[in-house]
Design an enzyme around this catalytic site. Structure first.
Site, mmCIF file in Angstrom:
data_model
loop_
_atom_site.group_PDB
_atom_site.id
_atom_site.type_symbol
_atom_site.label_atom_id
_atom_site.label_comp_id
_atom_site.label_asym_id
_atom_site.label_seq_id
_atom_site.Cartn_x
_atom_site.Cartn_y
_atom_site.Cartn_z
ATOM 1 N N SER A 1 -3.723 -2.019 10.631
ATOM 2 C CA SER A 1 -3.515 -0.546 11.031
ATOM 3 C C SER A 1 -4.638 0.181 11.835
ATOM 4 O O SER A 1 -5.699 -0.381 11.657
ATOM 5 C CB SER A 1 -3.340 0.292 9.771
ATOM 6 O OG SER A 1 -3.509 1.657 9.858
ATOM 7 N N TYR B 1 -6.652 3.434 1.340
ATOM 8 C CA TYR B 1 -5.692 2.454 2.176
ATOM 9 C C TYR B 1 -6.706 2.183 3.431
ATOM 10 O O TYR B 1 -6.578 0.988 3.708
ATOM 11 C CB TYR B 1 -4.682 3.382 2.683
ATOM 12 C CG TYR B 1 -3.703 2.962 3.773
ATOM 13 C CD1 TYR B 1 -3.049 1.806 3.507
ATOM 14 C CD2 TYR B 1 -3.722 3.194 4.796
ATOM 15 C CE1 TYR B 1 -2.194 1.162 4.468
ATOM 16 C CE2 TYR B 1 -2.832 2.710 5.909
ATOM 17 C CZ TYR B 1 -2.046 1.557 5.692
ATOM 18 O OH TYR B 1 -1.274 0.994 6.663
HETATM 19 P P1 NDP Z 1 7.573 0.265 4.575
HETATM 20 O O1 NDP Z 1 7.417 0.872 3.267
HETATM 21 O O2 NDP Z 1 9.053 0.610 5.006
HETATM 22 O O3 NDP Z 1 7.867 -1.362 4.309
HETATM 23 C C1 NDP Z 1 6.605 -2.054 3.329
HETATM 24 C C2 NDP Z 1 7.318 -3.226 3.325
HETATM 25 O O4 NDP Z 1 6.639 -4.101 2.488
HETATM 26 C C3 NDP Z 1 8.734 -3.610 2.395
HETATM 27 O O5 NDP Z 1 9.518 -4.510 3.093
HETATM 28 C C4 NDP Z 1 8.140 -4.026 1.033
HETATM 29 O O6 NDP Z 1 9.408 -4.699 0.576
HETATM 30 C C5 NDP Z 1 7.202 -4.643 1.363
HETATM 31 N N1 NDP Z 1 6.348 -4.931 0.239
HETATM 32 C C6 NDP Z 1 5.526 -3.968 -0.475
HETATM 33 N N2 NDP Z 1 4.908 -4.626 -1.573
HETATM 34 C C7 NDP Z 1 5.281 -6.026 -1.511
HETATM 35 C C8 NDP Z 1 4.756 -7.027 -2.373
HETATM 36 N N3 NDP Z 1 3.981 -6.844 -3.298
HETATM 37 N N4 NDP Z 1 5.263 -8.218 -2.129
HETATM 38 C C9 NDP Z 1 5.959 -8.456 -0.893
HETATM 39 N N5 NDP Z 1 6.423 -7.436 -0.183
HETATM 40 C C10 NDP Z 1 5.951 -6.164 -0.369
HETATM 41 O O7 NDP Z 1 6.480 0.329 5.693
HETATM 42 P P2 NDP Z 1 6.027 -0.145 6.978
HETATM 43 O O8 NDP Z 1 7.178 -1.071 7.358
HETATM 44 O O9 NDP Z 1 5.808 1.073 7.696
HETATM 45 O O10 NDP Z 1 4.905 -1.038 6.657
HETATM 46 C C11 NDP Z 1 4.729 -2.591 7.037
HETATM 47 C C12 NDP Z 1 3.209 -2.561 7.203
HETATM 48 O O11 NDP Z 1 2.779 -1.977 8.398
HETATM 49 C C13 NDP Z 1 2.219 -2.529 6.143
HETATM 50 O O12 NDP Z 1 1.503 -3.334 6.168
HETATM 51 C C14 NDP Z 1 1.616 -0.986 6.557
HETATM 52 O O13 NDP Z 1 0.396 -0.964 5.921
HETATM 53 C C15 NDP Z 1 1.469 -1.268 8.067
HETATM 54 N N6 NDP Z 1 1.519 0.005 8.818
HETATM 55 C C16 NDP Z 1 2.352 1.204 8.702
HETATM 56 C C17 NDP Z 1 2.238 2.004 9.797
HETATM 57 C C18 NDP Z 1 3.122 3.205 9.627
HETATM 58 O O14 NDP Z 1 2.756 4.339 10.101
HETATM 59 N N7 NDP Z 1 4.470 3.143 9.103
HETATM 60 C C19 NDP Z 1 1.060 2.180 10.260
HETATM 61 C C20 NDP Z 1 0.042 1.135 10.324
HETATM 62 C C21 NDP Z 1 0.384 -0.013 9.511
HETATM 63 P P3 NDP Z 1 9.657 -4.704 -0.933
HETATM 64 O O15 NDP Z 1 9.580 -3.340 -1.410
HETATM 65 O O16 NDP Z 1 11.098 -5.140 -0.924
HETATM 66 O O17 NDP Z 1 8.946 -5.759 -1.518
#
Ligand code: NDP
Length: 256
Positions: A143, A156
């Site tokens: 990020s 974070y």
């Molecule tokens: P979402 O909340 O939409 O998706 C998060 C994903 O992570 C879900 O598929 C969730 O699946 C999975 N997840 C969470 N905890 C676990 C776990 N313990 N084990 C396995 N999977 C897990 O957010 P984003 O798609 O936006 O985020 C994806 C990545 O991008 C993250 O690392 C986030 O920090 C990063 N990011 C996002 C930004 C944004 O503005 N959206 C900006 C910069 C970085 P499930 O709950 O089914 O396990």
């Protein structure tokens, strides 16, 4: 199409395999979809089994339940993977926006366990398979919080700073071996990220994107697809992607 054709002939090389963590939503789902289009075989992981199974059925992929924060879940997920071309460490997220004075240990623990320890555990487990492929590639979805800070964000930002440090360290430790390490650092992307950060508070989540054209998950998938389809000797170390209206964590120009 990224690679060689898929064929039942066992003597022919098979399509490259990619593991995507956090593939049940948002950026991970978009990366999985895009990599399938690029000709990769996919193994999808996340905690919400129904969602990854549906996506896997749509993409002709395999799905396994995965909690990256749980070592035994990581071990079960990775069992039997002895050759892997791409690992996308995408699972992660933020919880809360509390200043340090009000920091809650449980939300910090969650952020560190998923974003940092989860990434370490997946990478450690799959390094031998990445090396065995002769052309491994680790993509860490970090990020802009990996190099910027903002008030209320230290849980974070400190976790994503750790992802940045780990990515740089890995590149040193793996130099000379056939494993690339790319850190992708998005700014604001519209997904369930803010809804999860604010524990289901839809109004507060919507406010994050008010007056802004944010990035989409597909925009990030596009960048990941580009990175993993470069020739094997080319490593894109760090890629920062932001919406045009966002110049930094503190400079966001809202319209309307
Ligand atoms: P979402 O909340 O939409 O998706 C998060 C994903 O992570 C879900 O598929 C969730 O699946 C999975 N997840 C969470 N905890 C676990 C776990 N313990 N084990 C396995 N999977 C897990 O957010 P984003 O798609 O936006 O985020 C994806 C990545 O991008 C993250 O690392 C986030 O920090 C990063 N990011 C996002 C930004 C944004 O503005 N959206 C900006 C910069 C970085 P499930 O709950 O089914 O396990």
């Amino acid at each position: 199409m990224h690679e060689v054709t898929d064929t039942p002939d066992s003597a022919a090389p098979s399509r490259p395999l990619a593991v995507v963590t956090g593939a049940s939503a948002g950026i991970g789902e978009a990366i999985a979809t895009r990599l399938a289009g690029e000709g990769f075989r996919l193994l999808l992981g996340a905690r919400r089994e129904d969602r990854i199974r549906q996506l896997a059925a749509r993409l002709g992929a395999e799905a396994r339940v995965l909690d990256v924060a749980d070592e035994s879940s990581v071990a079960a997920f990775c069992a039997g993977i002895d050759r892997l071309e791409v690992l996308v460490n995408n699972a992660g997220g933020a919880r809360g926006l509390d200043r340090l004075a009000d920091a809650r240990s449980e939300t910090w623990r969650w952020m560190w366990e998923v974003n940092v320890l989860g990434l370490m555990q997946m990478t450690r487990a799959l390094l031998p398979a990445l090396e065995a492929s002769g052309r491994g590639h680790i993509v860490n979805v970090s990020s802009t919080a990996g190099f910027e800070v903002y008030e209320g964000g230290s849980g974070y930002t400190s976790a994503k700073h750790a992802v940045h440090a780990i990515s740089r360290t890995l590149r040193l430790e793996l130099a000379g071996r056939p494993i690339r390490v790319t850190e992708v650092s998005p700014g604001m992307v519209e997904t369930d990220f803010s809804l999860n950060r604010f524990v289901g508070d839809a109004g507060r989540a919507a406010d994050v994107y008010r007056g802004v054209t944010p990035l989409t998950a597909a925009d990030i998938a596009d960048v990941v697809a580009f990175a993993v389809t470069r020739p094997a000797h080319v490593n894109l170390d760090e890629i920062v992607v932001r919406p045009v209206q966002q110049a930094s964590a503190y400079k966001l120009v809202r319209h309307g």
